[in-house]
Design a protein around this motif. Structure first.
Motif, PDB file in Angstrom:
ATOM      1  N   THR A 169      34.103  29.601  38.773  1.00  0.00           N
ATOM      2  CA  THR A 169      33.706  28.137  38.444  1.00  0.00           C
ATOM      3  C   THR A 169      35.062  27.578  38.603  1.00  0.00           C
ATOM      4  O   THR A 169      36.052  28.026  39.184  1.00  0.00           O
ATOM      5  CB  THR A 169      33.546  27.901  36.916  1.00  0.00           C
ATOM      6  N   LEU A 170      35.209  26.117  38.326  1.00  0.00           N
ATOM      7  CA  LEU A 170      36.500  25.675  38.714  1.00  0.00           C
ATOM      8  C   LEU A 170      37.533  25.951  37.691  1.00  0.00           C
ATOM      9  O   LEU A 170      38.595  25.323  37.783  1.00  0.00           O
ATOM     10  CB  LEU A 170      36.077  23.814  38.617  1.00  0.00           C
ATOM     11  N   ASP A 171      37.142  26.401  36.502  1.00  0.00           N
ATOM     12  CA  ASP A 171      37.842  26.797  35.315  1.00  0.00           C
ATOM     13  C   ASP A 171      39.097  27.900  35.948  1.00  0.00           C
ATOM     14  O   ASP A 171      38.451  28.930  36.466  1.00  0.00           O
ATOM     15  CB  ASP A 171      37.279  27.283  34.214  1.00  0.00           C
ATOM     16  N   PRO A 172      40.250  27.684  35.999  1.00  0.00           N
ATOM     17  CA  PRO A 172      41.402  28.468  36.572  1.00  0.00           C
ATOM     18  C   PRO A 172      41.189  29.725  35.857  1.00  0.00           C
ATOM     19  O   PRO A 172      41.701  30.841  36.441  1.00  0.00           O
ATOM     20  CB  PRO A 172      42.604  27.691  36.606  1.00  0.00           C
ATOM     21  N   ASP A 173      40.722  29.902  34.545  1.00  0.00           N
ATOM     22  CA  ASP A 173      40.828  31.030  34.085  1.00  0.00           C
ATOM     23  C   ASP A 173      39.275  31.727  34.023  1.00  0.00           C
ATOM     24  O   ASP A 173      39.167  33.012  33.413  1.00  0.00           O
ATOM     25  CB  ASP A 173      41.213  30.927  32.329  1.00  0.00           C
ATOM     26  N   SER A 174      38.504  31.409  34.808  1.00  0.00           N
ATOM     27  CA  SER A 174      37.116  32.067  35.019  1.00  0.00           C
ATOM     28  C   SER A 174      37.334  33.187  35.939  1.00  0.00           C
ATOM     29  O   SER A 174      38.344  33.405  36.493  1.00  0.00           O
ATOM     30  CB  SER A 174      36.227  31.142  35.825  1.00  0.00           C
ATOM     31  N   PRO A 175      36.457  34.310  35.610  1.00  0.00           N
ATOM     32  CA  PRO A 175      36.714  35.646  36.627  1.00  0.00           C
ATOM     33  C   PRO A 175      36.695  35.369  37.981  1.00  0.00           C
ATOM     34  O   PRO A 175      35.957  34.372  38.469  1.00  0.00           O
ATOM     35  CB  PRO A 175      35.541  36.310  36.181  1.00  0.00           C
ATOM     36  N   ILE A 176      37.288  36.397  38.577  1.00  0.00           N
ATOM     37  CA  ILE A 176      37.141  36.089  40.098  1.00  0.00           C
ATOM     38  C   ILE A 176      35.796  36.712  40.530  1.00  0.00           C
ATOM     39  O   ILE A 176      35.037  37.224  39.816  1.00  0.00           O
ATOM     40  CB  ILE A 176      38.052  36.861  41.073  1.00  0.00           C
ATOM     41  N   VAL A 177      35.579  36.263  41.753  1.00  0.00           N
ATOM     42  CA  VAL A 177      34.265  36.566  42.229  1.00  0.00           C
ATOM     43  C   VAL A 177      33.950  38.210  42.531  1.00  0.00           C
ATOM     44  O   VAL A 177      34.709  38.689  43.180  1.00  0.00           O
ATOM     45  CB  VAL A 177      33.798  35.776  43.476  1.00  0.00           C
ATOM     46  N   ASP A 178      32.879  38.709  41.705  1.00  0.00           N
ATOM     47  CA  ASP A 178      32.575  40.055  42.025  1.00  0.00           C
ATOM     48  C   ASP A 178      31.505  40.151  43.407  1.00  0.00           C
ATOM     49  O   ASP A 178      30.689  39.278  43.294  1.00  0.00           O
ATOM     50  CB  ASP A 178      32.046  40.807  40.735  1.00  0.00           C
ATOM     51  N   LEU A 179      31.912  40.974  44.259  1.00  0.00           N
ATOM     52  CA  LEU A 179      30.902  41.189  45.513  1.00  0.00           C
ATOM     53  C   LEU A 179      30.218  42.573  45.399  1.00  0.00           C
ATOM     54  O   LEU A 179      29.034  42.464  45.369  1.00  0.00           O
ATOM     55  CB  LEU A 179      31.854  41.131  46.851  1.00  0.00           C
ATOM     56  N   LEU A 180      30.884  43.656  45.009  1.00  0.00           N
ATOM     57  CA  LEU A 180      29.972  44.872  45.019  1.00  0.00           C
ATOM     58  C   LEU A 180      30.233  45.625  43.734  1.00  0.00           C
ATOM     59  O   LEU A 180      31.364  45.344  43.031  1.00  0.00           O
ATOM     60  CB  LEU A 180      30.744  45.899  45.967  1.00  0.00           C
ATOM     61  N   SER A 181      29.303  46.391  43.254  1.00  0.00           N
ATOM     62  CA  SER A 181      29.239  46.922  42.126  1.00  0.00           C
ATOM     63  C   SER A 181      28.569  48.267  42.263  1.00  0.00           C
ATOM     64  O   SER A 181      27.695  48.427  42.917  1.00  0.00           O
ATOM     65  CB  SER A 181      28.625  46.129  41.014  1.00  0.00           C
ATOM     66  N   PRO A 182      28.885  49.414  41.284  1.00  0.00           N
ATOM     67  CA  PRO A 182      28.329  50.850  41.243  1.00  0.00           C
ATOM     68  C   PRO A 182      27.150  50.925  40.735  1.00  0.00           C
ATOM     69  O   PRO A 182      26.622  49.841  39.986  1.00  0.00           O
ATOM     70  CB  PRO A 182      29.479  51.377  40.596  1.00  0.00           C
ATOM     71  N   VAL A 183      26.434  51.758  41.221  1.00  0.00           N
ATOM     72  CA  VAL A 183      25.088  52.326  40.650  1.00  0.00           C
ATOM     73  C   VAL A 183      25.499  52.597  39.031  1.00  0.00           C
ATOM     74  O   VAL A 183      26.375  53.186  38.554  1.00  0.00           O
ATOM     75  CB  VAL A 183      24.695  53.550  41.066  1.00  0.00           C
ATOM     76  N   GLY A 184      24.509  52.128  38.076  1.00  0.00           N
ATOM     77  CA  GLY A 184      24.622  52.224  36.596  1.00  0.00           C
ATOM     78  C   GLY A 184      24.843  50.962  35.977  1.00  0.00           C
ATOM     79  O   GLY A 184      24.869  50.665  34.870  1.00  0.00           O
ATOM     80  N   GLY A 185      25.490  49.865  37.001  1.00  0.00           N
ATOM     81  CA  GLY A 185      25.536  48.383  36.401  1.00  0.00           C
ATOM     82  C   GLY A 185      24.504  47.502  36.574  1.00  0.00           C
ATOM     83  O   GLY A 185      23.393  48.129  36.786  1.00  0.00           O
ATOM     84  N   GLY A 186      24.554  46.197  36.289  1.00  0.00           N
ATOM     85  CA  GLY A 186      23.610  45.277  36.317  1.00  0.00           C
ATOM     86  C   GLY A 186      22.893  45.196  37.694  1.00  0.00           C
ATOM     87  O   GLY A 186      21.598  45.069  37.602  1.00  0.00           O
ATOM     88  N   GLN A 187      23.702  45.243  38.872  1.00  0.00           N
ATOM     89  CA  GLN A 187      23.260  44.837  39.919  1.00  0.00           C
ATOM     90  C   GLN A 187      24.015  45.785  41.152  1.00  0.00           C
ATOM     91  O   GLN A 187      25.044  45.291  41.843  1.00  0.00           O
ATOM     92  CB  GLN A 187      23.606  43.395  40.281  1.00  0.00           C
ATOM     93  N   PRO A 188      23.666  46.884  41.263  1.00  0.00           N
ATOM     94  CA  PRO A 188      24.229  48.032  42.191  1.00  0.00           C
ATOM     95  C   PRO A 188      24.259  47.343  43.550  1.00  0.00           C
ATOM     96  O   PRO A 188      23.135  46.855  43.943  1.00  0.00           O
ATOM     97  CB  PRO A 188      23.330  49.063  42.050  1.00  0.00           C
ATOM     98  N   TYR A 189      25.398  47.089  44.284  1.00  0.00           N
ATOM     99  CA  TYR A 189      25.498  46.864  45.568  1.00  0.00           C
ATOM    100  C   TYR A 189      26.527  47.534  46.328  1.00  0.00           C
ATOM    101  O   TYR A 189      27.833  47.348  45.571  1.00  0.00           O
ATOM    102  CB  TYR A 189      25.719  45.247  45.500  1.00  0.00           C
ATOM    103  N   TYR A 190      26.689  48.228  47.197  1.00  0.00           N
ATOM    104  CA  TYR A 190      27.583  49.261  47.579  1.00  0.00           C
ATOM    105  C   TYR A 190      27.473  49.575  48.944  1.00  0.00           C
ATOM    106  O   TYR A 190      26.096  49.474  49.779  1.00  0.00           O
ATOM    107  CB  TYR A 190      27.671  50.282  46.728  1.00  0.00           C
ATOM    108  N   ALA A 191      28.429  50.024  49.614  1.00  0.00           N
ATOM    109  CA  ALA A 191      28.521  50.467  51.225  1.00  0.00           C
ATOM    110  C   ALA A 191      28.657  51.892  50.857  1.00  0.00           C
ATOM    111  O   ALA A 191      29.542  52.496  50.294  1.00  0.00           O
ATOM    112  CB  ALA A 191      29.463  49.788  52.051  1.00  0.00           C
ATOM    113  N   LEU A 192      28.044  52.861  51.898  1.00  0.00           N
ATOM    114  CA  LEU A 192      28.517  54.203  51.933  1.00  0.00           C
ATOM    115  C   LEU A 192      28.056  54.969  53.329  1.00  0.00           C
ATOM    116  O   LEU A 192      27.533  54.351  54.014  1.00  0.00           O
ATOM    117  CB  LEU A 192      27.635  55.075  50.823  1.00  0.00           C
ATOM    118  N   PHE A 193      29.025  55.890  53.753  1.00  0.00           N
ATOM    119  CA  PHE A 193      28.781  56.401  54.913  1.00  0.00           C
ATOM    120  C   PHE A 193      28.715  58.012  54.879  1.00  0.00           C
ATOM    121  O   PHE A 193      28.906  58.630  53.942  1.00  0.00           O
ATOM    122  CB  PHE A 193      30.209  55.827  55.828  1.00  0.00           C
ATOM    123  N   GLY A 194      28.221  58.566  56.034  1.00  0.00           N
ATOM    124  CA  GLY A 194      27.937  60.149  56.036  1.00  0.00           C
ATOM    125  C   GLY A 194      27.571  60.261  57.386  1.00  0.00           C
ATOM    126  O   GLY A 194      27.594  59.698  58.533  1.00  0.00           O
TER     127      GLY A 194
END
Length: 599
Positions: free
Chosen positions: A104-129
């Motif tokens: 948000t515009l609040d300078p103390d608001s959290p920075i934007v999260d892009l990726l998150s691991p499995v086990g969290g609320g919105q898993p989103y990730y990149a993997l290679f193999g």
């Protein structure tokens, strides 16, 4: 009804209908229910486990899948633009935040999260193999749950790569070197050393996976979902499209698969952020977009060709991952470095031939001026300058039409009820005096695609997000936060939520100025004598004021500036042609007429 007023009504009503249609087809954004919490993946049947068998060689299998997140060591990520970590469980890039942007515009608001691991609320990730081929099995190659060990480096940063290693116990040693630049591009170099005593076959891949349908803006004008470039052809797939592709897969079509001959990329785009797999320039690969129904996972894949590594040989492959903000300058720089048409990952829309140059000029003005609001005003001046030749002809024609009013009244008296005779004589008069009664509509009609294009630019480009102008306007991509309901902050109570129906009456300062500017522009001309025309002209500015009240402040600012410049141009040009608009007199006469009608 004279032709000039008919043209003005036609142009005004047309604009009104276009705006009304816009509001119908592109309604204000509505919150979307978060479904990802219902779809947390806890089994071992996720992500790349459902890679379709296309483009495999005989005997190849598929890699394993990420299970629920387990406790595993992590490698910190710290760059000027990014913060997060890489899990040694699978070597997944699954924890990433954008330092330059806050929620948000609040300078103390959290920075934007892009990726998150499995086990969290919105898993989103990149993997290679590596996908096993020939006689190899899942356990012989690294996949989503491989326990990598860190052999070089302690923290991933600019000019500070990290190296991971894993041995399969059967003569194959795999290494992965991960590096990152000072913006948002990761480079993943995968190496396999074969000491197994026999040749082996395997295919490198990269995957971006999202568990559950993510929160989206829900606005039809904006694409959010799969975006990819395949040999110069851009494709966009909404999240709703992917389950339909899976339904086709049951009938033999293995998801949406494109064989890319040379240049391309594939991934997911949000309104302002993007995660995209980028094989090397000139590299052939298989681009895949799909939905895994049993685990509710949306994913994109880039599969490189199968490699055969002889005994004693070493093979290396490279793929890049863009994970960050869709900053135009950064994306353009990557395009100049070889990522084919990367700027098209920004949703320029159908009017791309207008939105692209409009944004480039606006961006350049912002760099020169240092304020996006003033840049919009200067951009308006530039647009009006380009359209000035048409505007000049239009206003000259309008001035001549006013001079012909006495002649037109005489024609009406002579023709009586014979409208065909009246039209013929009017056309002869226009031809004699070299007046085009339709020319007044053209500048207004040309403004419509420009208006839509500028709205697209303001709505979708990151550079307008949280961009301030003056005082209370701290975000030009959002509606004016002030409200007449609390006297613009002087009264202690709040205002309706922007997503509620009652927000339409919560007018801010800019929408009110918009209505006033349209009303003044209307008063530049004498009021029509026809009662129907009077009613339309009387209501139109205020209808537009309410309709555009919840539009982005930057767009309303453009419209105000456009009205003000148009008013000035028309006033000066019409006076230069001998017609002296009596704006104040028209306003006073309008008040007197309304007062008389009220009695």
């Amino acid at each position: 009804m004279d032709d000039q007023n008919r043209n003005l009504i036609f142009a005004t009503v047309l604009s009104f209908l276009v705006i009304l249609g816009w509001m119908f087809f592109f309604p204000p954004e509505q919150p979307v229910r978060d479904t990802t919490a219902d779809n947390v993946a806890a089994d071992a049947d996720l992500a790349v486990a459902d890679l379709p068998p296309s483009a495999r060689v005989a005997g190849e299998t598929v890699p394993d899948a990420p299970a629920a997140e387990v406790e595993a060591p992590r490698i910190p990520i710290d760059t000027p633009a990014l913060a997060g970590s890489i899990s040694l469980n699978g070597g997944r890039i699954d924890d990433l935040s954008l330092k330059r942007y806050r929620e948000t515009l609040d300078p103390d608001s959290p920075i934007v999260d892009l990726l998150s691991p499995v086990g969290g609320g919105q898993p989103y990730y990149a993997l290679f193999g590596w996908a096993p081929g020939g006689s190899l099995e899942f356990d012989d190659v690294p996949g989503a749950n491989t326990p990598w060990r860190l052999v070089e480096g302690e923290e991933l940063g600019v000019n500070r790569p990290v190296t991971l290693e894993w041995e399969n116990g059967a003569g194959l040693t795999f290494r992965r070197v991960i590096s990152v630049d000072d913006d948002y591009m990761f480079t993943i170099d995968q190496t396999v050393e074969n000491r197994s005593g026999a040749a082996v076959r395997m295919a490198p891949y990269g995957t971006v996976a999202r568990h559950g349908e993510p929160d989206t803006t829900g606005f039809f004008i904006l694409h959010e979902g799969v975006v990819r470039m395949s040999d110069g052809e851009l494709q966009e797939l909404d999240y709703d499209d992917l389950p339909d592709l899976t339904a086709d897969a049951r009938e033999g079509a293995p998801a949406d698969v494109i064989e890319v001959a040379g240049d391309g990329w594939v991934g997911f785009t949000d309104k302002y952020w993007m995660t995209t797999l980028v094989p090397g320039a000139g590299s052939a690969f298989t681009s895949v977009a799909k939905y895994v129904p049993r685990s509710d996972v949306y994913q994109t894949e880039a599969r490189l060709p199968t490699m055969e590594i002889g005994d004693g040989q070493t093979a290396t492959t490279t793929m890049q991952l863009f994970a960050g903000a869709k900053e135009w300058e950064s994306i353009l720089a990557y395009q100049n470095q070889g990522v084919d048409r990367f700027v098209d990952s920004i949703d320029w829309g159908w009017f791309f031939f207008l939105t692209k140059p409009i944004f480039v000029v606006l961006h350049w003005l912002n760099l020169a001026i240092g304020n996006m609001g003033w840049s919009i005003i200067v951009l308006t001046l530039c647009i009006k300058a380009l359209l000035f030749p048409l505007a000049y002809k239009s206003y000259v024609s309008m001035a001549k039409m006013k001079e012909l009013q006495p002649e037109m009244e005489k024609l009406k008296e002579r023709a009586g009820d014979d409208r065909q005779k009246l039209q013929q004589e009017m056309m002869q008069l226009y031809k004699k005096e070299k007046v085009n009664p339709a020319s007044g509509c053209l500048p207004i009609l040309l403004q419509i695609p420009i208006f839509f294009s500028l709205y697209k630019v303001i709505f979708v480009t990151l550079e307008l997000r949280h961009a301030p102008w003056i005082g209370w306007i701290r975000d030009l991509s959002a509606p004016d936060p002030s409200s007449i309901l609390n006297l613009f902050g002087l009264l202690p109570w709040g205002v309706p939520d922007p997503s509620s129906f009652f927000a339409i009456v919560s007018l801010g300062v800019l929408p009110i100025f918009l209505g006033i500017s349209m009303w003044l522009q209307q008063k530049l001309n004498p009021a029509p004598t026809d009662p129907t025309q009077q009613m339309i002209f009387a209501w139109m500015p205020w209808v537009f004021m309410f309709m555009l009240g919840n539009f982005a402040s930057g767009l309303v600012l453009y419209w105000i500036a456009n009205n003000t410049i148009t008013f000035s141009q028309q006033y000066i040009i019409m006076r230069s042609q001998g017609y002296k608009p009596d704006v104040l007199g028209n306003i006073l006469r309008g008040f007197k007429r309304e007062k008389k009608e009220a009695k």
